[in-house]
Design a protein around this motif. Structure first.
Motif, PDB file in Angstrom:
ATOM      1  N   LEU A 228     -27.787  11.728  -5.574  1.00  0.00           N
ATOM      2  CA  LEU A 228     -26.933  12.913  -5.578  1.00  0.00           C
ATOM      3  C   LEU A 228     -27.306  13.854  -4.440  1.00  0.00           C
ATOM      4  O   LEU A 228     -26.426  14.368  -3.733  1.00  0.00           O
ATOM      5  N   VAL A 229     -28.590  14.090  -4.248  1.00  0.00           N
ATOM      6  CA  VAL A 229     -29.028  14.992  -3.179  1.00  0.00           C
ATOM      7  C   VAL A 229     -28.552  14.473  -1.823  1.00  0.00           C
ATOM      8  O   VAL A 229     -28.075  15.246  -0.978  1.00  0.00           O
ATOM      9  N   ARG A 230     -28.644  13.176  -1.613  1.00  0.00           N
ATOM     10  CA  ARG A 230     -28.162  12.610  -0.348  1.00  0.00           C
ATOM     11  C   ARG A 230     -26.658  12.806  -0.199  1.00  0.00           C
ATOM     12  O   ARG A 230     -26.157  13.093   0.900  1.00  0.00           O
ATOM     13  N   LEU A 231     -25.925  12.670  -1.306  1.00  0.00           N
ATOM     14  CA  LEU A 231     -24.483  12.895  -1.257  1.00  0.00           C
ATOM     15  C   LEU A 231     -24.169  14.350  -0.921  1.00  0.00           C
ATOM     16  O   LEU A 231     -23.293  14.637  -0.083  1.00  0.00           O
ATOM     17  N   LEU A 232     -24.878  15.282  -1.546  1.00  0.00           N
ATOM     18  CA  LEU A 232     -24.646  16.699  -1.269  1.00  0.00           C
ATOM     19  C   LEU A 232     -24.930  17.029   0.193  1.00  0.00           C
ATOM     20  O   LEU A 232     -24.247  17.867   0.798  1.00  0.00           O
ATOM     21  N   GLU A 233     -25.916  16.370   0.763  1.00  0.00           N
ATOM     22  CA  GLU A 233     -26.245  16.613   2.172  1.00  0.00           C
ATOM     23  C   GLU A 233     -25.091  16.227   3.089  1.00  0.00           C
ATOM     24  O   GLU A 233     -24.906  16.831   4.148  1.00  0.00           O
ATOM     25  N   THR A 234     -24.292  15.246   2.685  1.00  0.00           N
ATOM     26  CA  THR A 234     -23.151  14.856   3.520  1.00  0.00           C
ATOM     27  C   THR A 234     -22.034  15.896   3.455  1.00  0.00           C
ATOM     28  O   THR A 234     -21.245  16.019   4.394  1.00  0.00           O
ATOM     29  N   TYR A 235     -21.954  16.635   2.347  1.00  0.00           N
ATOM     30  CA  TYR A 235     -20.928  17.672   2.207  1.00  0.00           C
ATOM     31  C   TYR A 235     -21.407  19.030   2.712  1.00  0.00           C
ATOM     32  O   TYR A 235     -20.591  19.903   3.019  1.00  0.00           O
ATOM     33  N   ARG A 236     -22.696  19.198   2.808  1.00  0.00           N
ATOM     34  CA  ARG A 236     -23.261  20.503   3.153  1.00  0.00           C
ATOM     35  C   ARG A 236     -22.749  21.065   4.479  1.00  0.00           C
ATOM     36  O   ARG A 236     -22.413  22.260   4.554  1.00  0.00           O
ATOM     37  N   PRO A 237     -22.635  20.274   5.559  1.00  0.00           N
ATOM     38  CA  PRO A 237     -22.197  20.859   6.835  1.00  0.00           C
ATOM     39  C   PRO A 237     -20.797  21.460   6.794  1.00  0.00           C
ATOM     40  O   PRO A 237     -20.489  22.381   7.561  1.00  0.00           O
ATOM     41  N   ALA A 238     -19.933  20.964   5.910  1.00  0.00           N
ATOM     42  CA  ALA A 238     -18.567  21.488   5.835  1.00  0.00           C
ATOM     43  C   ALA A 238     -18.515  22.872   5.204  1.00  0.00           C
ATOM     44  O   ALA A 238     -17.536  23.609   5.369  1.00  0.00           O
ATOM     45  N   GLY A 239     -19.566  23.238   4.460  1.00  0.00           N
ATOM     46  CA  GLY A 239     -19.643  24.571   3.888  1.00  0.00           C
ATOM     47  C   GLY A 239     -18.737  24.827   2.708  1.00  0.00           C
ATOM     48  O   GLY A 239     -18.542  25.975   2.307  1.00  0.00           O
ATOM     49  N   ARG A 240     -18.179  23.770   2.113  1.00  0.00           N
ATOM     50  CA  ARG A 240     -17.259  23.943   0.993  1.00  0.00           C
ATOM     51  C   ARG A 240     -17.982  23.745  -0.329  1.00  0.00           C
ATOM     52  O   ARG A 240     -18.818  22.864  -0.466  1.00  0.00           O
ATOM     53  N   SER A 241     -17.618  24.552  -1.303  1.00  0.00           N
ATOM     54  CA  SER A 241     -18.271  24.484  -2.607  1.00  0.00           C
ATOM     55  C   SER A 241     -17.734  23.320  -3.425  1.00  0.00           C
ATOM     56  O   SER A 241     -16.764  22.647  -3.050  1.00  0.00           O
ATOM     57  N   GLY A 242     -18.357  23.093  -4.567  1.00  0.00           N
ATOM     58  CA  GLY A 242     -17.926  22.052  -5.486  1.00  0.00           C
ATOM     59  C   GLY A 242     -18.743  22.141  -6.759  1.00  0.00           C
ATOM     60  O   GLY A 242     -19.423  23.146  -7.001  1.00  0.00           O
ATOM     61  N   ASP A 243     -18.682  21.092  -7.557  1.00  0.00           N
ATOM     62  CA  ASP A 243     -19.405  21.089  -8.827  1.00  0.00           C
ATOM     63  C   ASP A 243     -20.154  19.781  -9.010  1.00  0.00           C
ATOM     64  O   ASP A 243     -19.598  18.695  -8.777  1.00  0.00           O
ATOM     65  N   VAL A 244     -21.403  19.908  -9.429  1.00  0.00           N
ATOM     66  CA  VAL A 244     -22.216  18.757  -9.809  1.00  0.00           C
ATOM     67  C   VAL A 244     -21.987  18.487 -11.291  1.00  0.00           C
ATOM     68  O   VAL A 244     -22.050  19.408 -12.112  1.00  0.00           O
ATOM     69  N   TYR A 245     -21.716  17.231 -11.619  1.00  0.00           N
ATOM     70  CA  TYR A 245     -21.530  16.819 -13.014  1.00  0.00           C
ATOM     71  C   TYR A 245     -22.689  15.928 -13.431  1.00  0.00           C
ATOM     72  O   TYR A 245     -23.163  15.101 -12.644  1.00  0.00           O
ATOM     73  N   ALA A 246     -23.125  16.119 -14.661  1.00  0.00           N
ATOM     74  CA  ALA A 246     -24.233  15.327 -15.197  1.00  0.00           C
ATOM     75  C   ALA A 246     -23.859  14.818 -16.579  1.00  0.00           C
ATOM     76  O   ALA A 246     -23.253  15.546 -17.376  1.00  0.00           O
ATOM     77  N   ARG A 247     -24.202  13.576 -16.845  1.00  0.00           N
ATOM     78  CA  ARG A 247     -24.019  13.042 -18.196  1.00  0.00           C
ATOM     79  C   ARG A 247     -25.241  12.211 -18.549  1.00  0.00           C
ATOM     80  O   ARG A 247     -25.841  11.559 -17.682  1.00  0.00           O
ATOM     81  N   LEU A 248     -25.617  12.250 -19.797  1.00  0.00           N
ATOM     82  CA  LEU A 248     -26.765  11.471 -20.226  1.00  0.00           C
ATOM     83  C   LEU A 248     -26.482   9.990 -20.021  1.00  0.00           C
ATOM     84  O   LEU A 248     -25.388   9.504 -20.341  1.00  0.00           O
ATOM     85  N   ALA A 249     -27.467   9.291 -19.481  1.00  0.00           N
ATOM     86  CA  ALA A 249     -27.281   7.874 -19.180  1.00  0.00           C
ATOM     87  C   ALA A 249     -26.951   7.074 -20.427  1.00  0.00           C
ATOM     88  O   ALA A 249     -26.241   6.066 -20.367  1.00  0.00           O
ATOM     89  N   ALA A 250     -27.433   7.539 -21.575  1.00  0.00           N
ATOM     90  CA  ALA A 250     -27.216   6.808 -22.822  1.00  0.00           C
ATOM     91  C   ALA A 250     -25.865   7.105 -23.452  1.00  0.00           C
ATOM     92  O   ALA A 250     -25.481   6.466 -24.433  1.00  0.00           O
ATOM     93  N   SER A 251     -25.116   8.084 -22.904  1.00  0.00           N
ATOM     94  CA  SER A 251     -23.850   8.476 -23.542  1.00  0.00           C
ATOM     95  C   SER A 251     -22.693   7.608 -23.070  1.00  0.00           C
ATOM     96  O   SER A 251     -22.778   6.914 -22.081  1.00  0.00           O
TER      97      SER A 251
END
Length: 251
Positions: A228-251
Motif C-alpha cells: 500500500l505504501v508503495r502504491l501511495l507513493e505513485t499517487y503522491r506526486p499528483a497531490g490529489r487526495s483519496g481514501d485508504v480502505y482496510a479490511r480484515l484478512a479473515a473477513s
C-alpha cells in the motif's frame, strides 16, 4: 454568512448531486456493508456516505461537529430511525477541543493545527482560509461502540485528525477507511501504523486505495501495508487526495 452558504451549497452539489458517483459508491461500500449492518461515518459532513449506506440497508451513526453540517444532516436524516446523529468530534480521549472552521470550504475544517501547517504549504490550498473556530465535545470510537455497538465498517475523514481518532479505538473492526492527503503523507503513514497494530490481534488487515472521489479501487487486488505504501507513493506526486480502505484478512 455568504461564504458559509456557498460552502454548504458546494458540498451538497459535490456529495449529493452526482448520480453516477453514487452508483459507484454503492458498489464499493456494498463490499463492506450489508442490510442491517452498522456503519460509523466519522466526519459525516453533509451526509453523502450516510445516503449511500442507507440505500444499502445499513444502520448509520453519523458523527459531525460542524454546526452548519449538522443542520443539513438533521434536515436530511433526522426522521430516519436508523440514522443516529452524533453532534460531536472524535479523538483519542473524551473531552472538548477547538474546531477550526473554513466557511467557504467546510470539507477542510479540522482540529489539527499541525495538519493546517502541513497543507497550507501546498499550492492547492492557497485559497483556503480557516476563518473561525468553535469549541466542540469530543468522544472516542470506544465510547461510540459502547453506545451503539461494533460497526461493520468505520469511515474516518477528519482532515489530519485520523491518528487521534484511531488512537481512541482499542479493538479491530471488520472494515475501515481513512483519508490520504499527499501534503500530509506522514500523518497517513502514522494512521496506517495504528491500523496495523489493531489488525495484528485479528489476523491482520489488507488494504486498497481509492483516488479522490472516484469510488473505484486503484488496485485489482488487496495489498499488505508495504505494498500500500508503495502504491501511495505513485499517487503522491499528483497531490490529489483519496481514501485508504482496510479490511480484515479473515473477513
Amino acid at each position: 454568512m455568504l461564504a458559509r452558504a456557498w460552502g454548504i451549497t458546494r458540498s451538497l452539489a459535490v456529495y449529493h448531486g452526482q448520480p453516477a458517483k453514487h452508483r459507484r459508491a454503492r458498489q464499493l461500500y456494498g463490499q463492506f456493508l450489508s442490510p442491517g449492518d452498522l456503519g460509523f461515518d466519522i466526519g459525516a459532513h453533509v451526509g453523502g456516505r450516510v445516503r449511500t449506506w442507507r440505500r444499502l440497508g445499513a444502520r448509520v451513526v453519523a458523527v459531525e461537529p460542524q454546526p452548519d453540517c449538522l443542520r443539513v444532516l438533521r434536515l436530511g436524516f433526522g426522521r430516519d430511525a436508523d440514522v443516529m446523529i452524533e453532534p460531536t468530534a472524535v479523538g483519542a480521549r473524551s473531552g472538548s477541543a477547538r474546531l477550526e472552521l473554513s466557511s467557504a470550504t467546510p470539507t477542510v475544517s479540522t482540529m489539527s493545527s499541525s495538519w493546517i501547517e502541513s497543507v497550507t504549504a501546498d499550492p492547492s490550498f492557497a485559497g483556503v482560509r480557516w476563518d473561525r473556530s468553535v469549541e466542540v465535545p469530543v468522544v472516542t470510537l470506544d465510547d461510540l461502540i459502547e453506545r451503539h455497538g461494533v460497526p461493520a465498517f468505520c469511515k474516518v475523514d477528519v482532515e489530519g485528525f485520523e491518528v487521534d481518532v484511531l488512537a481512541g479505538l482499542s479493538r479491530p473492526v471488520r472494515g475501515l477507511s481513512f483519508e490520504y492527503l499527499p501534503p500530509a503523507h506522514d500523518a497517513a503513514l502514522a494512521a496506517l501504523e495504528l491500523v496495523e497494530r489493531l489488525g495484528a490481534t485479528a489476523g491482520g488487515y489488507r488494504y486498497n486505495y481509492s483516488p479522490v472521489e472516484t469510488m473505484r479501487f486503484a488496485s485489482d487486488r488487496w495489498l499488505d501495508a508495504a505494498e500500500l505504501v508503495r502504491l501511495l507513493e505513485t499517487y503522491r506526486p499528483a497531490g490529489r487526495s483519496g481514501d485508504v480502505y482496510a479490511r480484515l484478512a479473515a473477513s
